[in-house]
Write a protein that holds these residues in place. Structure first.
Motif, PDB file in Angstrom:
ATOM      1  N   ARG A 158       0.384  -2.575 -14.434  1.00  0.00           N
ATOM      2  CA  ARG A 158       1.424  -1.892 -13.306  1.00  0.00           C
ATOM      3  C   ARG A 158       2.036  -0.665 -14.093  1.00  0.00           C
ATOM      4  NH1 ARG A 158       7.171  -4.271 -12.267  1.00  0.00           N
ATOM      5  NH2 ARG A 158       7.150  -3.709 -14.477  1.00  0.00           N
ATOM      6  N   ASP A 159       2.399  -1.085 -15.523  1.00  0.00           N
ATOM      7  CA  ASP A 159       3.228  -0.253 -16.101  1.00  0.00           C
ATOM      8  C   ASP A 159       2.133   0.984 -16.623  1.00  0.00           C
ATOM      9  OD1 ASP A 159       5.403  -1.472 -15.740  1.00  0.00           O
ATOM     10  OD2 ASP A 159       5.454  -2.352 -17.771  1.00  0.00           O
ATOM     11  N   ALA A 160       0.883   0.725 -16.900  1.00  0.00           N
ATOM     12  CA  ALA A 160      -0.031   1.716 -17.334  1.00  0.00           C
ATOM     13  C   ALA A 160      -0.331   2.578 -16.389  1.00  0.00           C
ATOM     14  CB  ALA A 160      -1.234   0.958 -17.905  1.00  0.00           C
ATOM     15  N   LEU A 161      -0.538   2.067 -15.075  1.00  0.00           N
ATOM     16  CA  LEU A 161      -1.120   2.670 -13.871  1.00  0.00           C
ATOM     17  C   LEU A 161       0.236   3.800 -13.430  1.00  0.00           C
ATOM     18  CD1 LEU A 161      -3.085   3.387 -11.586  1.00  0.00           C
ATOM     19  CD2 LEU A 161      -2.186   1.344 -10.309  1.00  0.00           C
ATOM     20  N   VAL A 162       1.279   3.167 -13.468  1.00  0.00           N
ATOM     21  CA  VAL A 162       2.445   3.967 -13.033  1.00  0.00           C
ATOM     22  C   VAL A 162       2.565   5.113 -13.856  1.00  0.00           C
ATOM     23  CG1 VAL A 162       5.007   3.978 -12.843  1.00  0.00           C
ATOM     24  CG2 VAL A 162       3.689   2.234 -11.795  1.00  0.00           C
ATOM     25  N   THR A 163       2.591   4.959 -15.168  1.00  0.00           N
ATOM     26  CA  THR A 163       2.515   6.256 -16.170  1.00  0.00           C
ATOM     27  C   THR A 163       1.690   7.182 -16.002  1.00  0.00           C
ATOM     28  OG1 THR A 163       3.726   4.660 -18.060  1.00  0.00           O
ATOM     29  CG2 THR A 163       2.600   6.797 -18.612  1.00  0.00           C
ATOM     30  N   ALA A 164       0.313   6.774 -15.868  1.00  0.00           N
ATOM     31  CA  ALA A 164      -0.823   7.520 -15.507  1.00  0.00           C
ATOM     32  C   ALA A 164      -0.637   8.273 -14.325  1.00  0.00           C
ATOM     33  CB  ALA A 164      -2.034   6.824 -15.533  1.00  0.00           C
ATOM     34  N   LEU A 165      -0.210   7.755 -13.274  1.00  0.00           N
ATOM     35  CA  LEU A 165      -0.365   8.401 -11.909  1.00  0.00           C
ATOM     36  C   LEU A 165       1.183   9.533 -12.051  1.00  0.00           C
ATOM     37  CD1 LEU A 165      -0.408   5.227  -9.348  1.00  0.00           C
ATOM     38  CD2 LEU A 165      -2.118   7.388  -9.607  1.00  0.00           C
ATOM     39  N   ARG A 166       2.063   9.162 -12.522  1.00  0.00           N
ATOM     40  CA  ARG A 166       3.118  10.265 -12.639  1.00  0.00           C
ATOM     41  C   ARG A 166       2.609  11.220 -13.519  1.00  0.00           C
ATOM     42  NH1 ARG A 166       8.126   5.536 -13.297  1.00  0.00           N
ATOM     43  NH2 ARG A 166       8.370   5.599 -11.112  1.00  0.00           N
ATOM     44  N   ARG A 167       1.842  11.250 -14.526  1.00  0.00           N
ATOM     45  CA  ARG A 167       1.252  12.108 -15.256  1.00  0.00           C
ATOM     46  C   ARG A 167       0.430  13.137 -14.445  1.00  0.00           C
ATOM     47  NH1 ARG A 167      -0.653   9.621 -19.156  1.00  0.00           N
ATOM     48  NH2 ARG A 167      -2.753   9.622 -18.341  1.00  0.00           N
ATOM     49  N   GLU A 168      -0.624  12.542 -13.793  1.00  0.00           N
ATOM     50  CA  GLU A 168      -1.771  13.110 -13.242  1.00  0.00           C
ATOM     51  C   GLU A 168      -1.510  13.709 -11.872  1.00  0.00           C
ATOM     52  OE1 GLU A 168      -4.442  14.110 -15.021  1.00  0.00           O
ATOM     53  OE2 GLU A 168      -4.005  12.883 -16.938  1.00  0.00           O
ATOM     54  N   LEU A 169      -0.611  12.947 -11.252  1.00  0.00           N
ATOM     55  CA  LEU A 169      -0.339  13.225  -9.696  1.00  0.00           C
ATOM     56  C   LEU A 169       1.210  13.312  -9.530  1.00  0.00           C
ATOM     57  CD1 LEU A 169      -3.349  10.805  -8.518  1.00  0.00           C
ATOM     58  CD2 LEU A 169      -3.195  13.276  -7.982  1.00  0.00           C
ATOM     59  N   PRO A 170       1.892  14.176  -9.877  1.00  0.00           N
ATOM     60  CA  PRO A 170       3.452  13.911  -9.845  1.00  0.00           C
ATOM     61  C   PRO A 170       3.763  14.281  -8.353  1.00  0.00           C
ATOM     62  CG  PRO A 170       2.618  15.854 -10.935  1.00  0.00           C
ATOM     63  CD  PRO A 170       1.450  15.136 -10.798  1.00  0.00           C
ATOM     64  N   ASP A 171       3.008  14.668  -7.827  1.00  0.00           N
ATOM     65  CA  ASP A 171       3.747  14.828  -6.159  1.00  0.00           C
ATOM     66  C   ASP A 171       3.322  13.707  -5.434  1.00  0.00           C
ATOM     67  OD1 ASP A 171       4.158  17.446  -6.699  1.00  0.00           O
ATOM     68  OD2 ASP A 171       2.195  18.253  -5.834  1.00  0.00           O
ATOM     69  N   TRP A 172       2.714  12.586  -5.977  1.00  0.00           N
ATOM     70  CA  TRP A 172       2.512  11.405  -5.235  1.00  0.00           C
ATOM     71  C   TRP A 172       3.690  10.635  -5.123  1.00  0.00           C
ATOM     72  CZ3 TRP A 172      -2.832   8.965  -5.297  1.00  0.00           C
ATOM     73  CH2 TRP A 172      -3.848   9.923  -5.063  1.00  0.00           C
ATOM     74  N   GLU A 173       4.193   9.795  -4.168  1.00  0.00           N
ATOM     75  CA  GLU A 173       5.402   9.085  -4.146  1.00  0.00           C
ATOM     76  C   GLU A 173       5.380   7.519  -3.951  1.00  0.00           C
ATOM     77  OE1 GLU A 173       8.263  10.802  -1.374  1.00  0.00           O
ATOM     78  OE2 GLU A 173       6.687  12.564  -1.047  1.00  0.00           O
ATOM     79  N   PHE A 174       5.958   6.773  -4.828  1.00  0.00           N
ATOM     80  CA  PHE A 174       5.769   5.295  -4.578  1.00  0.00           C
ATOM     81  C   PHE A 174       6.922   4.689  -5.427  1.00  0.00           C
ATOM     82  CE2 PHE A 174       3.441   6.916  -8.171  1.00  0.00           C
ATOM     83  CZ  PHE A 174       4.052   6.207  -9.447  1.00  0.00           C
ATOM     84  N   SER A 175       7.275   3.607  -4.747  1.00  0.00           N
ATOM     85  CA  SER A 175       8.335   2.690  -5.442  1.00  0.00           C
ATOM     86  C   SER A 175       7.855   1.641  -6.327  1.00  0.00           C
ATOM     87  CB  SER A 175       9.320   2.227  -4.200  1.00  0.00           C
ATOM     88  OG  SER A 175       9.947   2.985  -3.644  1.00  0.00           O
ATOM     89  N   VAL A 176       8.233   1.425  -7.255  1.00  0.00           N
ATOM     90  CA  VAL A 176       7.572   0.366  -8.193  1.00  0.00           C
ATOM     91  C   VAL A 176       8.106  -0.981  -8.061  1.00  0.00           C
ATOM     92  CG1 VAL A 176       7.217  -0.375 -10.497  1.00  0.00           C
ATOM     93  CG2 VAL A 176       7.418   2.143 -10.122  1.00  0.00           C
ATOM     94  N   PRO A 177       7.457  -1.897  -7.628  1.00  0.00           N
ATOM     95  CA  PRO A 177       7.896  -3.288  -7.095  1.00  0.00           C
ATOM     96  C   PRO A 177       7.889  -4.183  -8.172  1.00  0.00           C
ATOM     97  CG  PRO A 177       5.244  -3.188  -6.743  1.00  0.00           C
ATOM     98  CD  PRO A 177       5.722  -1.720  -7.310  1.00  0.00           C
ATOM     99  N   GLN A 178       8.818  -5.188  -8.144  1.00  0.00           N
ATOM    100  CA  GLN A 178       9.231  -6.385  -9.184  1.00  0.00           C
ATOM    101  C   GLN A 178       8.251  -7.268  -9.288  1.00  0.00           C
ATOM    102  OE1 GLN A 178      13.450  -6.787  -8.011  1.00  0.00           O
ATOM    103  NE2 GLN A 178      13.835  -5.877 -10.151  1.00  0.00           N
ATOM    104  N   GLY A 179       7.220  -7.184  -8.426  1.00  0.00           N
ATOM    105  CA  GLY A 179       6.293  -8.145  -8.345  1.00  0.00           C
ATOM    106  C   GLY A 179       4.757  -7.979  -7.659  1.00  0.00           C
ATOM    107  N   GLY A 180       4.198  -9.014  -7.438  1.00  0.00           N
ATOM    108  CA  GLY A 180       2.784  -8.747  -6.457  1.00  0.00           C
ATOM    109  C   GLY A 180       1.880  -8.193  -7.460  1.00  0.00           C
ATOM    110  N   LEU A 181       0.861  -7.535  -6.846  1.00  0.00           N
ATOM    111  CA  LEU A 181      -0.292  -6.782  -7.344  1.00  0.00           C
ATOM    112  C   LEU A 181      -0.666  -5.648  -6.979  1.00  0.00           C
ATOM    113  CD1 LEU A 181      -2.712  -9.675  -7.300  1.00  0.00           C
ATOM    114  CD2 LEU A 181      -1.668  -8.926  -9.369  1.00  0.00           C
TER     115      LEU A 181
END
Length: 503
Positions: free
Chosen positions: A397-420
């Motif tokens: 999750r943390d790796a994907l969130v970091t990569a998305l924020r770098r490559e696609l800064p206009d995309w919006e999401f909330s980071v969940p505390q669990g799940g997949l």
């Protein structure tokens, strides 16, 4: 001989087409002709499986009226689709959808890619992780040691192995929810459990209330069972259920069933709090609605603060009489998707009815896999395997969130505390077109409308935490390339040949 096997009405097709966001015009690009846009929209619906193959399309005049376009536009679109192999026609029989020779038939769910396709394609379609070894191997070895006495029987246990039923009941009791083995039926995964519940409670034409968005494969299962889905919007972000909307739907629509994921909801990752759970059970009881609570993600909390604060009590804890809530659990998400063991917790009379109906379905669940799960539960292997699973999911999750924020800064999401899963608003782009272009750039991603009813969530995609490290970074790069193709109408330079990764 008529070649179509189902039909799509003009109003339904118009709703699906209108749900597709208009493609943004890139620099120097021109808006496509109306007939071309219509043909592209229908083709995309077929490729995504939202309009099935061999479905009869409405007559040109009917569709033109529903879309408020000229019949000439519809006729030209149909002709373009015939030329591309996505439509077949015969005088007197109408026109029906098809796929060109050599193309795979579109999947209507979220089936994983075959293993041979994983080398060059990053698969973000299936929210499942590899097995948490060495616990899978140990569980199977333990099951083999316990197998000989069962091998001397017929091997059919429609309610599940008595030892596993007792173990699952004991686990609920340990969480403060007194449960007898007679309240448990072991199933072939959570999908098998929900399929059995739908057939028992919701015949063709019955209403089923579902969260909006909800899990795509369950929505499709219910559609194919003939249910009438009643969507109930989730609260914003990760706030869980909108209880005002739930009360209104339960009161006015009086659905026979309601299906919810309270724990790290698929796809949004939301966690319903105890007050929401209590109020939803009360509202369902008052409406006479059977509430199906899917707990497949309940053990996948990823933050220590969640563990420290304590997870909310299970939904069934607010239904002590057992008359309103049916609980579904599974080993497939918390342990491994290949371990197709699920279960139902319900009142004994409901379990007896489900078991009796099973004689006409799958008869029972594989004995060896039941023994493996029972070994995990009884030895403490389950807790250690799930702890490993949490670590994998958190790092991914943390790796994907970091990569998305770098490559696609206009995309919006909330980071969940669990799940997949991450539920991502794709910067004003069409999720359906992102899924289409992702196939060209080497990343497979499911579009938002698969998780909605009648074309909702066109501007979203779901991204699971199934890859990490360099693969997560490459997935974000390929998604960014797909986004550029969408922005230019698919005419820009495609990404370089995708590199091969073993996820």
């Amino acid at each position: 001989m008529v070649q179509w096997t189902s039909a799509v009405g003009a109003a339904q097709l118009a709703r699906l087409l209108n749900s597709q966001q208009e493609r943004p015009a890139g620099p120097g690009s021109r808006r496509p002709p109306a007939y071309r846009a219509l043909a592209d929209g229908i083709r995309l619906l077929v490729l995504e499986g939202r309009v099935p193959v061999a479905a009869r399309l409405p007559a040109e005049r009917e569709l033109a009226l529903s879309l408020s376009v000229s019949r000439t536009t519809v006729a030209a679109a149909y002709e373009a689709l015939r030329g591309e192999g996505f439509l077949e026609s015969r005088r007197g029989a109408g026109s029906w959808t098809a796929v060109p020779a050599g193309n795979p038939v579109p999947a209507r769910g979220l089936e994983p890619l075959p293993p041979e396709a994983l080398g060059s394609m990053i698969d973000l379609g299936c929210a499942s992780l590899p097995a948490p070894e060495p616990w899978l191997t140990r569980a199977v070895q333990g099951a083999l040691e316990e197998l000989p006495p069962y091998a001397h029987t017929h091997g059919d246990y429609p309610a599940g192995l008595p030892a596993l039923r007792a173990m699952i009941a004991e686990r609920y009791t340990a969480r403060g929810i007194p449960t007898m083995p007679e309240q448990i039926m072991v199933t072939t995964g959570a999908m098998g459990a929900i399929d059995a519940i739908c057939h028992l409670f919701a015949g063709r034409g019955e209403r089923i209330a579902v969260e909006s968005p909800s899990y795509a494969n369950i929505l499709q299962l219910m559609r194919e069972a003939g249910a009438r889905l009643v969507p109930v919007a989730m609260a914003e972000g990760l706030a869980g259920w909108d209880m005002d909307r739930w009360r209104q739907v339960l009161r006015e629509a009086a659905p026979r069933l309601a299906y919810v994921v309270a724990d790290f909801h698929n796809p949004t990752g939301a966690l319903a709090d105890e007050d929401q759970r209590r109020r939803l059970v009360d509202a369902a009881r008052a409406a006479g609605t059977v509430l199906v609570a899917d707990e497949t993600m309940s053990e996948l909390w990823l933050e220590e603060e969640v563990r420290a604060a304590g997870m909310p009590r299970r939904v069934c804890a607010f239904d002590p009489a057992g008359s309103t809530v049916i609980t579904v659990g599974s080993a497939s998400k918390a342990f491994w998707a290949g371990m197709r063991i699920g279960w139902v917790r319900a009142a004994p009379d409901i379990v007896r009815s489900l078991v009796a109906a099973r004689a006409y379905a799958d008869l029972g669940t594989p004995v060896l896999e039941q023994l493996a799960v029972n070994w995990l539960f009884s030895t403490g292997g389950w807790e250690q395997a799930v702890a490993l699973r949490r670590t994998q999911a958190r790092e991914n999750r943390d790796a994907l969130v970091t990569a998305l924020r770098r490559e696609l800064p206009d995309w919006e999401f909330s980071v969940p505390q669990g799940g997949l899963t991450l539920w991502v608003r794709a910067g004003g782009l069409s999720g359906s077109r992102l899924a289409e272009m992702g196939e060209r750039t080497g990343v497979r991603v499911p579009s938002g409308p698969r998780f909605g009813v009648d074309g909702a969530f066109e501007g979203y995609v779901r991204l699971p935490f199934t890859v990490g490290g360099a693969v997560a970074e490459e997935a974000a790069v390929r998604l960014a390339a797909a986004a550029r193709l969408v922005e230019t109408g698919g005419t820009g330079a495609a990404a370089e040949s995708p590199r091969t990764f073993v996820a």
